[in-house]
Design a protein around this motif. Sequence first.
Motif, mmCIF file in Angstrom:
data_model
loop_
_atom_site.group_PDB
_atom_site.id
_atom_site.type_symbol
_atom_site.label_atom_id
_atom_site.label_comp_id
_atom_site.label_asym_id
_atom_site.label_seq_id
_atom_site.Cartn_x
_atom_site.Cartn_y
_atom_site.Cartn_z
ATOM 1 N N LEU A 229 -0.786 1.908 -13.830
ATOM 2 C CA LEU A 229 -1.471 2.359 -12.617
ATOM 3 C C LEU A 229 -2.961 2.044 -12.661
ATOM 4 N N TRP A 230 -3.535 2.063 -13.867
ATOM 5 C CA TRP A 230 -4.964 1.731 -13.986
ATOM 6 C C TRP A 230 -5.237 0.297 -13.553
ATOM 7 N N ARG A 231 -4.276 -0.595 -13.740
ATOM 8 C CA ARG A 231 -4.430 -1.972 -13.289
ATOM 9 C C ARG A 231 -4.775 -2.008 -11.797
ATOM 10 N N ILE A 232 -4.149 -1.111 -11.034
ATOM 11 C CA ILE A 232 -4.388 -1.060 -9.590
ATOM 12 C C ILE A 232 -5.705 -0.351 -9.286
ATOM 13 N N HIS A 233 -5.919 0.794 -9.947
ATOM 14 C CA HIS A 233 -7.066 1.644 -9.642
ATOM 15 C C HIS A 233 -8.390 1.047 -10.126
ATOM 16 N N ALA A 234 -8.312 0.158 -11.134
ATOM 17 C CA ALA A 234 -9.537 -0.460 -11.660
ATOM 18 C C ALA A 234 -10.296 -1.210 -10.574
ATOM 19 N N VAL A 235 -9.578 -1.705 -9.573
ATOM 20 C CA VAL A 235 -10.226 -2.404 -8.451
ATOM 21 C C VAL A 235 -11.216 -1.473 -7.765
ATOM 22 N N HIS A 236 -10.808 -0.254 -7.507
ATOM 23 C CA HIS A 236 -11.686 0.719 -6.852
ATOM 24 C C HIS A 236 -12.908 1.024 -7.720
ATOM 25 N N HIS A 237 -12.700 1.088 -9.022
ATOM 26 C CA HIS A 237 -13.786 1.442 -9.938
ATOM 27 C C HIS A 237 -14.713 0.277 -10.247
ATOM 28 N N SER A 238 -14.385 -0.909 -9.798
ATOM 29 C CA SER A 238 -15.207 -2.073 -10.132
ATOM 30 C C SER A 238 -16.500 -2.141 -9.326
#
Length: 374
Positions: A229-238
């Motif tokens: 799931l972090w693979r997806i959410h990392a986009v938001h955190h970038s």
Amino acid sequence: MFKRLNELSESHGALRAGKGMVAGVIALILAALCFLGVLAFHFPQYLTTPELRRSYNVDVMRQLLFWSMVIAGGLSVALMVLGRVRWLAASAFGLVLLSALLGGHKVPVGSFATDTPYIGLDWFILDLLGSALIFIFIEKLFALRKDQPVFRPEWQTDFHHFLVNHMVVGFVLLATNLMVHQFFGWAAHDGIRGWVANLNFWVALFLIILVADLVQYWTHRAYHEVPLLWRIHAVHHSVKSMDWLAGSRQHILELLITRTLVLAPIYVLGFSKEVIDAYIIIVGFQAVFNHANVSVRLGPLRYVIVTPNFHHWHHSQDAEALDKNYAAHFAFLDYLFGTAVKSDKLWPTNYGVLGDYVPNGFFKQLKFPFTWKG
């Protein structure tokens, strides 16, 4: 002219005051939105959102379009007369003229099919116009980082996310509703739904926000603690700069997953339409405001309500902030579950993913969860 417009769209930094750039950019943005608005009037069955159509006052929309054209046209003519950024002013005036030739605010709207596939062009126009007017003003009035320009680095990527996520609103609504009914329909009971629907408005509003935020908290926490799931959410955190546009950087899969899970208890419990409408306004405001470049802490209330200060820490690279401050509305949930940031500093130092391994650019970020080897 087109080369200069392209260079402008790819640039970032503060607009030079006194050169006509600020007025020219405002005129161009307004003119572009006017042109899109005229297209929406011409093809409402394909370019407007059914949920919004039912709430429209067409005369008000026409007036909004008319005055936007007047302002954009007036600014562009004034700039050309004064001899300032004529290439930019001419571009804006050209779009206003094209909008007028296509009928402008007088485009007739008759009966049309309502069951056609559509994109949310109207939702994009209204939200961009409203959000920019409200939040840029607030950011200038209560700026946290006073040297951060409106067009800060990587604004283009976040604008592309904003654009796409608004345009596919119909697909998102359809997909989330189908998934909620498919996976959670069995849990809906008329007795409970009837009781919840008849609750006092303020009690129900508090309950819907609390229930939604509990789901949001654990979903958000899972995004951080489950590698897939972090693979997806990392986009938001970038995102490396926090402002009103930063919250738009969100992968479409995250949008679908989160909205489905948050909508599920709202559907199952059967909150009234008035309560749901109020909740949508609150969540829409907080989603933008808590990412904004504003210096707001709210004193002791910051331990109860999520503020920009609270959420800025969630986006920080600082060691004490990693995997903390998950709540979207009620900060006390993080204090209750032991995930609140503890720091002597008032505000974080740096934002973004630790290691800065997420690529910049909308399409690169769309592919990122499926190509990341980390």
